[in-house]
Design an enzyme around this catalytic site. Structure first.
Site, short mmCIF file in Angstrom:
data_model
loop_
_atom_site.label_atom_id
_atom_site.label_comp_id
_atom_site.label_asym_id
_atom_site.label_seq_id
_atom_site.Cartn_x
_atom_site.Cartn_y
_atom_site.Cartn_z
N ARG A 1 0.79 -1.25 -0.04
CA ARG A 1 0.04 -0.05 0.10
C ARG A 1 0.92 1.11 0.07
O ARG A 1 0.36 2.08 0.51
CB ARG A 1 -0.89 0.01 1.42
CG ARG A 1 -2.17 -0.99 1.22
CD ARG A 1 -2.86 -0.74 0.09
NE ARG A 1 -4.12 -1.59 0.23
CZ ARG A 1 -4.30 -2.98 -0.43
NH1 ARG A 1 -3.29 -3.26 -0.84
NH2 ARG A 1 -5.59 -3.54 -0.17
N SER B 1 -11.09 -0.54 3.20
CA SER B 1 -10.41 -0.67 4.30
C SER B 1 -9.91 0.55 4.77
O SER B 1 -9.49 1.50 4.07
CB SER B 1 -9.22 -1.58 4.09
OG SER B 1 -9.58 -2.79 3.66
N GLU C 1 -5.35 3.71 5.93
CA GLU C 1 -5.08 3.16 4.70
C GLU C 1 -5.70 4.51 3.54
O GLU C 1 -5.33 4.52 2.60
CB GLU C 1 -5.90 1.85 4.33
CG GLU C 1 -5.30 1.12 3.09
CD GLU C 1 -6.15 1.40 1.78
OE1 GLU C 1 -5.80 0.86 0.95
OE2 GLU C 1 -7.27 1.55 2.10
N1 EPU Z 1 -11.58 -11.23 9.38
C1 EPU Z 1 -12.21 -11.22 10.66
N2 EPU Z 1 -13.30 -10.26 10.84
C2 EPU Z 1 -13.72 -9.60 9.76
C3 EPU Z 1 -13.26 -9.35 8.56
C4 EPU Z 1 -11.98 -10.40 8.42
O1 EPU Z 1 -11.95 -12.14 11.37
O2 EPU Z 1 -14.62 -8.78 10.03
C5 EPU Z 1 -10.34 -11.93 9.23
C6 EPU Z 1 -10.65 -13.02 7.96
O3 EPU Z 1 -11.17 -14.29 8.30
C7 EPU Z 1 -9.01 -13.30 7.49
C8 EPU Z 1 -8.53 -12.19 7.80
O4 EPU Z 1 -9.33 -11.17 9.10
O5 EPU Z 1 -8.59 -14.47 8.08
C9 EPU Z 1 -8.19 -10.99 6.51
O6 EPU Z 1 -9.52 -10.54 6.04
P1 EPU Z 1 -9.69 -10.42 4.68
O7 EPU Z 1 -9.15 -11.41 3.54
O8 EPU Z 1 -11.05 -9.80 4.16
O9 EPU Z 1 -8.59 -9.04 4.27
P2 EPU Z 1 -8.14 -7.89 4.87
O10 EPU Z 1 -7.00 -7.82 5.61
O11 EPU Z 1 -9.31 -7.46 6.07
C10 EPU Z 1 -7.14 -6.76 2.88
C11 EPU Z 1 -7.02 -5.59 2.00
C12 EPU Z 1 -8.33 -5.24 1.15
C13 EPU Z 1 -8.61 -6.52 0.07
C14 EPU Z 1 -8.39 -7.90 0.92
C15 EPU Z 1 -8.32 -9.16 -0.04
C16 EPU Z 1 -5.71 -3.78 3.34
C17 EPU Z 1 -5.78 -2.80 4.35
N3 EPU Z 1 -7.10 -4.45 2.81
O12 EPU Z 1 -8.07 -6.80 3.74
O13 EPU Z 1 -8.20 -4.05 0.44
O14 EPU Z 1 -9.75 -6.49 -0.58
O15 EPU Z 1 -7.30 -7.98 2.06
O16 EPU Z 1 -7.10 -8.79 -0.63
O17 EPU Z 1 -4.74 -4.30 3.03
C18 EPU Z 1 -8.62 -1.62 0.41
O18 EPU Z 1 -7.62 -1.64 0.37
O19 EPU Z 1 -9.67 -0.75 0.71
C19 EPU Z 1 -9.30 -3.09 0.65
C20 EPU Z 1 -10.56 -3.42 0.44
#
Ligand code: EPU
Length: 338
Positions: A164, A235, A331
């Site tokens: 990012r 995010s 972010e």
């Molecule tokens: N999780 C929870 N509770 C929640 C949501 C997620 O426990 O409410 C857990 C999931 O089960 C998983 C982990 O957290 O084990 C990661 O969740 P997720 O795969 O949704 O990824 P994230 O880290 O929350 C990042 C990016 C997103 C991108 C997703 C998928 C960042 C800041 N965000 O989210 O990007 O879509 O991975 O690759 O890196 C954005 O940048 O705006 C964005 C949406």
């Protein structure tokens, strides 16, 4: 091209928040961009660039100087040594580009389906999702310097990409307007399905590009609010990158905390998991602002303003600092920039 004054920016952001731009122009070609840049130079105005408005929080006080809304358009493909190079104007909506590459069966961008925002924003924050980051695909980035009125092309290495982050977030790049981005795509099938959510769906199968796009759209629609109904910028915080040493300490306390390797010294931890499973913040609100009930990292706004969002963000940051000793980074980008 008309340069307007006192234009409300609220409707130009997906958060549906923000005051007025002192001056505002919409550029659809490079001549209009030059004209806008000269206007700002003549009046000695700061310039703020707005694309899809999907990753910004605009201050309630508004933005002084000139805000340029980027609507540069056009996609061209060229076959070079068996690879497809897509050169795309920065005002194109990223998902329109992804849909086009899938229709043409040019592999590479399908995992980035349904991300709001423009192509121009992709190198700035190295947009990534479901196992693909644009830095894996970007060949070069074309820029126009708003102060010197000169153009410059940056190679992938010169962009200095990391999670990012890129050169374009630094002070030295503050006068650069990204005009186009070139991505390297492939006619050869290359499904990237290692990300947990895709692995669960596809296992050892060989999905088509269309299958992957449909799957990502489905996953995203289950996790993200309808952007046309609820104000949000996706995010809100970055996942923290910490030392391996610190991670070992945290895993002792939270054995299920998801941890992803970054390099030999550092790892990225899942903030979503911590906010949800430890702090119980999913669906938690303070006044008009809170976390989305289906995804805790997504902050949503229901008729609040920027100060409500900042108050909420501070509450979450303070909790994380207290429990994990980690300072969270946003972010989302604040406008005006500091
Ligand atoms: N999780 C929870 N509770 C929640 C949501 C997620 O426990 O409410 C857990 C999931 O089960 C998983 C982990 O957290 O084990 C990661 O969740 P997720 O795969 O949704 O990824 P994230 O880290 O929350 C990042 C990016 C997103 C991108 C997703 C998928 C960042 C800041 N965000 O989210 O990007 O879509 O991975 O690759 O890196 C954005 O940048 O705006 C964005 C949406």
């Amino acid at each position: 091209m008309e340069i307007k004054s006192h234009v409300s920016l609220r409707e130009y952001t997906t958060f549906k928040i923000g005051g007025e731009a002192e001056y505002f122009s919409v550029v659809t070609n490079l001549d209009e961009l030059k004209e806008s840049a000269k206007f700002a130079l003549d009046k000695n105005l700061t310039v703020t660039i707005l694309g899809g408005g999907s990753n910004v929080l605009v201050a309630d006080e508004g933005v002084s100087g000139l805000v340029i809304l980027n609507q540069l358009s056009g996609i061209s493909y060229e076959e070079v040594a068996g690879e497809i190079i897509a050169t795309v104007s920065s005002g194109v909506m990223l998902d329109d580009l992804v849909a086009d590459t899938v229709a043409k069966e040019y592999w590479g961008m399908e995992n980035l389906s349904h991300i709001p925002g423009t192509v121009g924003a992709t190198p700035v924050q190295n947009v990534g999702a479901y196992g693909v980051e644009v830095s894996d695909l970007i060949v070069s980035v074309d820029t126009f310097n708003l102060k010197t009125l000169t153009i410059k092309k940056f190679s992938n290495t010169e962009c200095n990409f990391s999670y990012r982050d890129s050169l374009f977030k630094n002070d030295e790049a503050k006068n650069l307007f990204i005009t186009a981005v070139s991505y390297r795509l492939s006619k050869k099938a290359n499904p990237k399905i290692n990300y947990k959510d895709l692995q669960v769906l596809f296992g050892e199968t060989n999905p088509s590009q269309r299958d992957i796009r449909q799957a990502v759209i489905k996953i995203r629609s289950n996790k993200f609010p309808d952007w046309s109904k609820l104000g949000t910028a996706g995010s809100f915080f970055k996942n923290p990158i910490i030392s391996r040493f610190k991670a070992i300490e945290l895993i002792k306390m939270y054995p299920d905390l998801p941890v992803y390797p970054v390099d030999e010294d550092a790892v990225k931890i899942s903030l979503s998991w911590f906010l949800d499973k430890v702090l119980n913040l999913r669906g938690y609100t303070i006044g008009p602002v809170g976390t989305f009930e289906k995804h805790v990292l997504v902050v949503v706004n229901q008729n609040g303003n920027a100060s409500d969002v900042k108050k909420f963000a501070k509450y979450v940051s303070d909790l994380v600092l207290e429990k994990l000793g980690i300072e969270l980074e946003w972010e989302v980008t604040q406008l005006p920039c500091d």
